[in-house]
Design a protein around this motif. Structure first.
Motif, PDB file in Angstrom:
ATOM      1  N   MET A   1       0.849  -1.195   0.000  1.00 38.47           N
ATOM      2  CA  MET A   1       0.000   0.000   0.000  1.00 38.47           C
ATOM      3  C   MET A   1       0.884   1.245   0.000  1.00 38.47           C
ATOM      4  SD  MET A   1      -2.856   1.235   2.807  1.00 38.47           S
ATOM      5  CE  MET A   1      -3.920  -0.161   2.451  1.00 38.47           C
ATOM      6  N   THR A   2       0.598   2.171  -0.890  1.00 37.60           N
ATOM      7  CA  THR A   2       1.388   3.399  -0.942  1.00 37.60           C
ATOM      8  C   THR A   2       1.011   4.313   0.211  1.00 37.60           C
ATOM      9  OG1 THR A   2      -0.261   4.428  -2.388  1.00 37.60           O
ATOM     10  CG2 THR A   2       1.587   3.271  -3.442  1.00 37.60           C
ATOM     11  N   GLU A   3       1.980   5.096   0.658  1.00 35.09           N
ATOM     12  CA  GLU A   3       1.731   6.022   1.753  1.00 35.09           C
ATOM     13  C   GLU A   3       0.810   7.132   1.265  1.00 35.09           C
ATOM     14  OE1 GLU A   3       4.290   8.824   4.850  1.00 35.09           O
ATOM     15  OE2 GLU A   3       5.283   7.507   3.403  1.00 35.09           O
ATOM     16  N   ARG A   4      -0.187   7.466   2.090  1.00 32.09           N
ATOM     17  CA  ARG A   4      -1.142   8.486   1.672  1.00 32.09           C
ATOM     18  C   ARG A   4      -0.509   9.872   1.718  1.00 32.09           C
ATOM     19  NH1 ARG A   4      -3.035  11.692   5.667  1.00 32.09           N
ATOM     20  NH2 ARG A   4      -2.967  10.972   7.823  1.00 32.09           N
ATOM     21  N   ARG A   5      -1.075  10.777   0.965  1.00 34.90           N
ATOM     22  CA  ARG A   5      -0.641  12.177   1.033  1.00 34.90           C
ATOM     23  C   ARG A   5      -1.135  12.785   2.342  1.00 34.90           C
ATOM     24  NH1 ARG A   5      -2.273  15.358  -4.288  1.00 34.90           N
ATOM     25  NH2 ARG A   5      -1.161  16.967  -3.098  1.00 34.90           N
ATOM     26  N   GLY A   6      -0.320  13.636   2.923  1.00 37.50           N
ATOM     27  CA  GLY A   6      -0.674  14.221   4.201  1.00 37.50           C
ATOM     28  C   GLY A   6      -1.740  15.299   4.088  1.00 37.50           C
ATOM     29  N   TYR A   7      -2.497  15.472   5.169  1.00 35.37           N
ATOM     30  CA  TYR A   7      -3.470  16.552   5.277  1.00 35.37           C
ATOM     31  C   TYR A   7      -2.893  17.633   6.198  1.00 35.37           C
ATOM     32  CZ  TYR A   7      -6.873  13.297   3.285  1.00 35.37           C
ATOM     33  OH  TYR A   7      -7.537  12.420   2.460  1.00 35.37           O
ATOM     34  N   PRO A   8      -3.332  18.890   6.056  1.00 37.54           N
ATOM     35  CA  PRO A   8      -2.814  19.945   6.937  1.00 37.54           C
ATOM     36  C   PRO A   8      -3.055  19.674   8.421  1.00 37.54           C
ATOM     37  CG  PRO A   8      -3.970  20.898   5.058  1.00 37.54           C
ATOM     38  CD  PRO A   8      -4.229  19.418   5.008  1.00 37.54           C
ATOM     39  N   SER A   9      -4.063  18.878   8.740  1.00 41.74           N
ATOM     40  CA  SER A   9      -4.384  18.590  10.139  1.00 41.74           C
ATOM     41  C   SER A   9      -3.516  17.494  10.734  1.00 41.74           C
ATOM     42  CB  SER A   9      -5.855  18.190  10.268  1.00 41.74           C
ATOM     43  OG  SER A   9      -6.150  17.091   9.414  1.00 41.74           O
ATOM     44  N   ASP A  10      -2.725  16.778   9.914  1.00 38.59           N
ATOM     45  CA  ASP A  10      -1.893  15.680  10.417  1.00 38.59           C
ATOM     46  C   ASP A  10      -0.848  16.185  11.408  1.00 38.59           C
ATOM     47  OD1 ASP A  10      -3.250  13.950   8.787  1.00 38.59           O
ATOM     48  OD2 ASP A  10      -1.603  13.632   7.380  1.00 38.59           O
ATOM     49  N   LEU A  11      -0.558  15.349  12.419  1.00 41.37           N
ATOM     50  CA  LEU A  11       0.529  15.651  13.343  1.00 41.37           C
ATOM     51  C   LEU A  11       1.866  15.478  12.636  1.00 41.37           C
ATOM     52  CD1 LEU A  11      -0.603  13.778  16.583  1.00 41.37           C
ATOM     53  CD2 LEU A  11      -0.603  16.249  16.211  1.00 41.37           C
ATOM     54  N   LYS A  12       2.765  16.428  12.862  1.00 38.85           N
ATOM     55  CA  LYS A  12       4.131  16.288  12.364  1.00 38.85           C
ATOM     56  C   LYS A  12       4.886  15.306  13.257  1.00 38.85           C
ATOM     57  CE  LYS A  12       4.258  20.888  10.292  1.00 38.85           C
ATOM     58  NZ  LYS A  12       2.822  21.166  10.482  1.00 38.85           N
ATOM     59  N   ASP A  13       6.037  14.848  12.790  1.00 32.43           N
ATOM     60  CA  ASP A  13       6.773  13.808  13.512  1.00 32.43           C
ATOM     61  C   ASP A  13       7.074  14.213  14.947  1.00 32.43           C
ATOM     62  OD1 ASP A  13       6.749  12.202  11.275  1.00 32.43           O
ATOM     63  OD2 ASP A  13       8.799  12.711  10.642  1.00 32.43           O
ATOM     64  N   ASP A  14       7.536  15.454  15.143  1.00 32.52           N
ATOM     65  CA  ASP A  14       7.900  15.859  16.504  1.00 32.52           C
ATOM     66  C   ASP A  14       6.669  16.016  17.389  1.00 32.52           C
ATOM     67  OD1 ASP A  14       7.045  18.044  15.067  1.00 32.52           O
ATOM     68  OD2 ASP A  14       8.747  19.340  15.557  1.00 32.52           O
ATOM     69  N   GLN A  15       5.528  16.367  16.816  1.00 35.07           N
ATOM     70  CA  GLN A  15       4.293  16.422  17.593  1.00 35.07           C
ATOM     71  C   GLN A  15       3.863  15.024  18.021  1.00 35.07           C
ATOM     72  OE1 GLN A  15       2.279  18.860  14.409  1.00 35.07           O
ATOM     73  NE2 GLN A  15       1.377  19.865  16.177  1.00 35.07           N
ATOM     74  N   TRP A  16       3.940  14.075  17.091  1.00 29.53           N
ATOM     75  CA  TRP A  16       3.544  12.708  17.399  1.00 29.53           C
ATOM     76  C   TRP A  16       4.436  12.111  18.485  1.00 29.53           C
ATOM     77  CZ3 TRP A  16       0.094   9.266  17.863  1.00 29.53           C
ATOM     78  CH2 TRP A  16       0.390   7.907  17.906  1.00 29.53           C
TER      79      TRP A  16
END
Length: 284
Positions: A1-16
Motif C-alpha cells: 500500500m502506498t503512503e497516503r498524502r498528508g493533510y494539513p491537520s496531520d501531526l508532524k513527527d515531533d508532535q507525534w
C-alpha cells in the motif's frame, strides 16, 4: 500500500513523538497479546481531521482507517471509559508550563463560559436554553491558567447559569488545584460566586467593562480565557456541539487543545507556526 498524502491537520513527527508513548502504553494495556492492526497515529490524525474540518465521522476520507474504528477509539479514550485523552492533555499542559518557565501547579486561574448550539445528535435532556445569548444547546464552562491552558472543563446544558456553574468550577479548582488562590471572572458571575470563592480560600475578582467602553475591548488578564475560546473556534467541529454525550464533547475539546499544545511545544525559531510570527526582514 502506498503512503497516503498528508493533510494539513496531520501531526508532524515531533508532535507525534510527544504523545506516542502515552498512546502505546494505552494500546498495550488493551492488546491482551494481540498484534495491533490499526496505526494509532492514523487514528489520531483522523480525529484531528474531524475536529478541524467539522465533518461527520462517516465522511472520513477512505485513506484513513474506517470511521467506525476511529470513532470506537475516540469513545474508548474519553473520560467515562478510561480518561486517556484527558491524561494526554494534562501531561502536555504540564510540559508547556515548564517550557514557559512556570511552576507545574498554577496559583491563579480565569473562569468563563460560552454557549453553543447543539446538533440533533444531542439528547434533548442534555440541552438547555441560554436566555442571555438566545442559544439552545450546551454550555462550556472553563477555567484556564494565565497562559490560557485548560485547568477545568465542564459541559452542561446551556440553561445552566454562569453563577451556578461558577461555584462548581471553583469547587473543582479547589479540589484539583489547591495552589490556586486567585481567580478572575467577568460580570456575569454574581456576588454568590465571590463569597463561595472566599469560603474556599480563593480570591475571586470580577473584571467588568467600564461604562465608557464601547464595542469589543480587550479586558486585562481575562483576555487569556478569550484566547482559549478563540483556539477552539479554529476547529469547525467545535463551532456547534455535534457530540451525542457531554463527555464526548469534552474529549473533542481536549483533542483540539492537545493539537494546539503540541504545536506550541515543538515550535522553534526556524519553524514558523501557529504561535510564531515570521522573522522580520533584516535592516539594510
Amino acid at each position: 500500500m502506498t503512503e497516503r498524502r498528508g493533510y494539513p491537520s496531520d501531526l508532524k513527527d515531533d508532535q507525534w513523538e510527544l504523545i506516542e508513548p502515552m498512546l502505546l502504553k494505552w494500546q498495550a494495556s488493551r492488546a491482551e497479546g494481540r498484534e495491533p492492526v490499526t496505526s494509532l497515529r492514523e487514528v489520531v490524525n483522523a480525529v484531528l481531521y474531524v475536529a478541524r474540518t467539522g465533518i461527520a465521522w462517516r465522511y472520513l476520507p477512505h485513506d484513513f482507517p474506517p470511521h467506525t474504528t476511529v470513532y470506537g477509539y475516540f469513545k474508548e479514550r474519553e473520560r467515562e471509559r478510561d480518561g486517556t485523552t484527558e491524561e494526554i492533555h494534562d501531561t502536555l499542559r504540564d510540559q508547556l508550563r515548564a517550557k514557559k518557565g512556570r511552576r507545574i501547579l498554577p496559583t491563579a486561574a480565569i473562569v468563563d463560559a460560552r454557549s453553543v448550539k447543539a446538533s440533533p445528535n444531542a439528547p434533548e435532556e442534555s440541552q438547555g436554553f441560554d436566555g442571555g445569548k438566545k442559544v439552545k444547546g450546551r454550555k462550556r464552562h472553563i477555567a484556564t491558567d494565565t497562559l490560557g491552558l485548560l485547568l477545568v472543563l465542564i459541559v452542561t446544558a446551556a440553561g445552566v447559569q454562569d453563577s451556578a456553574d461558577g461555584k462548581q468550577i471553583l469547587d473543582t479548582l479547589a479540589a484539583q488545584w489547591p495552589t490556586v488562590t486567585k481567580t478572575w471572572v467577568d460580570a456575569g458571575y454574581n456576588n454568590g460566586v465571590v463569597r463561595h470563592g472566599e469560603d474556599l480560600g480563593i480570591d475571586v475578582e470580577v473584571v467588568a467593562r467600564s461604562k465608557e467602553q464601547k464595542g469589543f475591548v480587550v479586558q486585562p488578564v481575562r483576555w487569556r480565557v478569550e484566547q482559549t475560546f478563540g483556539i477552539m473556534s479554529r476547529y469547525k467541529r467545535l463551532h456547534r456541539d455535534y457530540e451525542a454525550l457531554p463527555d464526548r464533547s469534552r474529549s473533542m475539546i481536549h483533542w483540539a487543545m492537545v493539537n494546539s499544545m503540541t504545536t506550541r511545544l515543538t515550535a522553534s525559531p526556524d519553524r514558523t507556526g501557529q504561535y510564531l510570527r515570521p522573522k522580520p526582514l533584516a535592516q539594510a
